[in-house]
Design a protein around this motif. Structure first.
Motif, PDB file in Angstrom:
ATOM      1  N   PRO A   3     -15.156   9.084  11.530  1.00  0.00           N
ATOM      2  CA  PRO A   3     -16.475   8.559  11.700  1.00  0.00           C
ATOM      3  C   PRO A   3     -17.421   8.921  12.764  1.00  0.00           C
ATOM      4  O   PRO A   3     -16.824   9.352  13.775  1.00  0.00           O
ATOM      5  CB  PRO A   3     -16.031   6.859  11.721  1.00  0.00           C
ATOM      6  CG  PRO A   3     -14.618   7.025  12.384  1.00  0.00           C
ATOM      7  CD  PRO A   3     -13.915   8.352  11.873  1.00  0.00           C
ATOM      8  N   VAL A   4     -18.674   8.679  12.617  1.00  0.00           N
ATOM      9  CA  VAL A   4     -19.641   9.178  13.431  1.00  0.00           C
ATOM     10  C   VAL A   4     -20.752   8.125  13.809  1.00  0.00           C
ATOM     11  O   VAL A   4     -20.942   7.340  12.883  1.00  0.00           O
ATOM     12  CB  VAL A   4     -20.389  10.764  13.366  1.00  0.00           C
ATOM     13  CG1 VAL A   4     -19.244  11.687  13.444  1.00  0.00           C
ATOM     14  CG2 VAL A   4     -20.938  10.610  12.142  1.00  0.00           C
ATOM     15  N   SER A   5     -21.509   8.174  14.801  1.00  0.00           N
ATOM     16  CA  SER A   5     -22.796   7.419  15.008  1.00  0.00           C
ATOM     17  C   SER A   5     -23.599   8.133  15.755  1.00  0.00           C
ATOM     18  O   SER A   5     -23.387   9.075  16.484  1.00  0.00           O
ATOM     19  CB  SER A   5     -22.471   5.970  15.664  1.00  0.00           C
ATOM     20  OG  SER A   5     -21.818   6.122  16.823  1.00  0.00           O
ATOM     21  N   ALA A   6     -24.913   7.701  15.746  1.00  0.00           N
ATOM     22  CA  ALA A   6     -25.865   8.294  16.785  1.00  0.00           C
ATOM     23  C   ALA A   6     -26.055   7.709  17.719  1.00  0.00           C
ATOM     24  O   ALA A   6     -26.693   6.395  18.207  1.00  0.00           O
ATOM     25  CB  ALA A   6     -27.321   8.184  15.589  1.00  0.00           C
ATOM     26  N   GLY A   7     -25.827   8.401  19.067  1.00  0.00           N
ATOM     27  CA  GLY A   7     -25.942   7.973  20.348  1.00  0.00           C
ATOM     28  C   GLY A   7     -27.055   8.765  20.841  1.00  0.00           C
ATOM     29  O   GLY A   7     -27.916   9.322  20.164  1.00  0.00           O
TER      30      GLY A   7
END
Length: 453
Positions: A433-437
């Motif tokens: 899983p990834v997210s935008a930092g």
């Protein structure tokens, strides 16, 4: 310019908060859904009444080119997110604007010529060799490639920046960057922030991390500047301290520190993302991994690569480009429109917050068949020529394109070639899983099993 009064479509969201909760929980998925439902230009509303923000998403290649290149002067880094980065990491190339940016770019550009960057290949391969030796004793013959690539690229960029002062700088960055990055993201996406000077727990933690980071950079910068004309090092910090011209003068100590912080931030997190996901994708696709290994074996025959080998490794380069399509390190790029304009037939008002999103454009079905499939063959020279210029833009574009593009590609291809020569990798975690930092980041483990060749 006459504005075509075409309303920009978009989701209504919740009555009081609009799309704020969706953007906070998973902004990348929210942009993808908005694109699928409403098209290439979408308006999202976020925040409570009185603090509501209108966000215009531009998702076509043509629209991205409009924002980043064709009308780049009309789209500035004036939004809240860039202001938070500026206040935490300084006014370096990533955040500066107008005359400040042009002067900095002229002073720094000679440090990033192809010839100069190629000279850093030895520093990169030395760090890769140390890492792969350490893997021989990895517990359970398994490593988390996100952690490993983050540490590798941080050590590599610190070596290029600081030369012998690697270990102290790396330790401080590892402690401080996560604290500061989380703080910037929290404030960047909040509709209302308390002043940084207020002694809240979050402000105090971030201030302590920033002070520690600034202190180590300032100490090393002062030592290099004190050496002055007697300095003979080839590290970037020495070259920054020596950079100057009659027109632009030279960089003072605080300006050098700002550039160093930006290079540390942009120079390790972005390349780490590309390398980690390239390894993870190859670990899930053994046929492509074997082809990459065969190319490295044919070109290198077991030796350590150099910059001269880069052109002879086209398949590994294609693997990296396809990885950056699926996992662009800068998944979202924000700007603020100065004047009203038209993008893809839709009116964008003056003062609008505008984002272009490699995460979305890199999955646009107009440019990419079966866009979620990993296929390095998309990046043969012939197929690249068939696509619009901004169908793929992991390094941004236009006059603000990433100055470190060649360094990132050099480091990534050489590192990947060394790793696949020495190890066969198999994915333990099939999905990550990834997210935008500030950059794209993994929010779960990316473990791979290692088998020495």
């Amino acid at each position: 310019m006459a504005i075509t009064e075409t309303p920009v479509p978009g989701p209504a969201g919740l009555p009081l908060l609009g799309s704020m909760l969706d953007l906070r929980s998973d902004s990348l998925a929210t942009y993808l859904r908005a694109h699928r439902a409403y098209g290439d230009v979408v308006r999202l509303t976020a925040g409570p009444p009185g603090l509501r923000v209108q966000l215009y998403g531009v998702f076509s290649a043509e629209g991205a080119q409009h924002v980043l290149a064709t009308e780049s002067a009309n789209f500035r880094k004036d939004n809240t997110f860039y202001q938070e980065i500026r206040e935490s990491f300084g006014n370096g190339l990533l955040t500066s604007q107008d005359d400040d940016y042009l002067r900095q770019r002229r002073l720094v550009q000679p440090l990033f010529t192809r010839r100069r960057v190629d000279g850093y290949a030895g520093a990169v391969t030395a760090e890769v060799a140390a890492m792969t030796r350490k893997w021989r004793t990895a517990p359970g013959d398994t490593v988390d490639v996100v952690d490993e690539m983050t540490r590798l690229t941080l050590r590599a960029v610190a070596r290029v920046l600081f030369g012998v002062d690697v270990d102290e700088a790396v330790g401080v960055v590892e402690r401080c960057f996560p604290v500061i990055g989380a703080y910037v993201m929290r404030r960047g996406y909040s509709p209302l922030n308390v002043p940084r000077e207020w002694p809240t727990p979050g402000n105090r933690r971030a201030a302590a991390a920033t002070d520690e980071l600034y202190a180590v950079c300032d100490r090393i910068v002062e030592e290099r500047r004190a050496r002055g004309a007697d300095a003979t090092g080839e590290d970037l910090l020495t070259l920054l301290a020596q950079a100057g011209s009659d027109e632009d003068g030279s960089l003072d100590a605080s300006e050098i520190r700002d550039q160093v912080l930006v290079f540390l931030l942009a120079g390790h997190e972005t390349t780490a993302t590309s390398l980690a996901f390239a390894l993870h994708l190859l670990a899930r696709h053994p046929e492509q991994q074997e082809r990459a290994r065969a190319e490295a074996a044919r070109v290198l025959a077991g030796r350590t690569p150099s910059a001269a080998d880069l052109e002879a490794l086209p398949y590994l380069t294609m693997v990296l480009k396809e990885t950056m399509r699926l996992y662009p390190a800068g998944p979202v790029i924000g700007r603020r429109a100065v004047d009203a304009t038209v993008i893809d037939g839709h009116a964008i008002p003056a003062g609008a917050n505008v984002i272009v999103a490699p995460w979305v454009t890199h999955r646009h079905p107009r440019y990419w068949d079966d866009p979620e499939r990993f296929d390095p063959e998309r990046f043969t020279p012939a197929r690249e020529q068939e696509r619009p210029r901004y169908a793929w833009f992991p390094f941004g574009g236009g006059p603000r394109a990433c100055i470190g593009r060649h360094f990132s590609m050099l480091e990534s291809v050489l590192a990947l070639a060394m790793i696949v020569q020495e190890y066969e990798v198999t994915a333990v975690d099939r999905t990550v899983p990834v997210s935008a930092g500030i950059t794209l980041r993994a929010t779960g483990p990316a473990r791979c099993a290692l088998r020495p060749r």
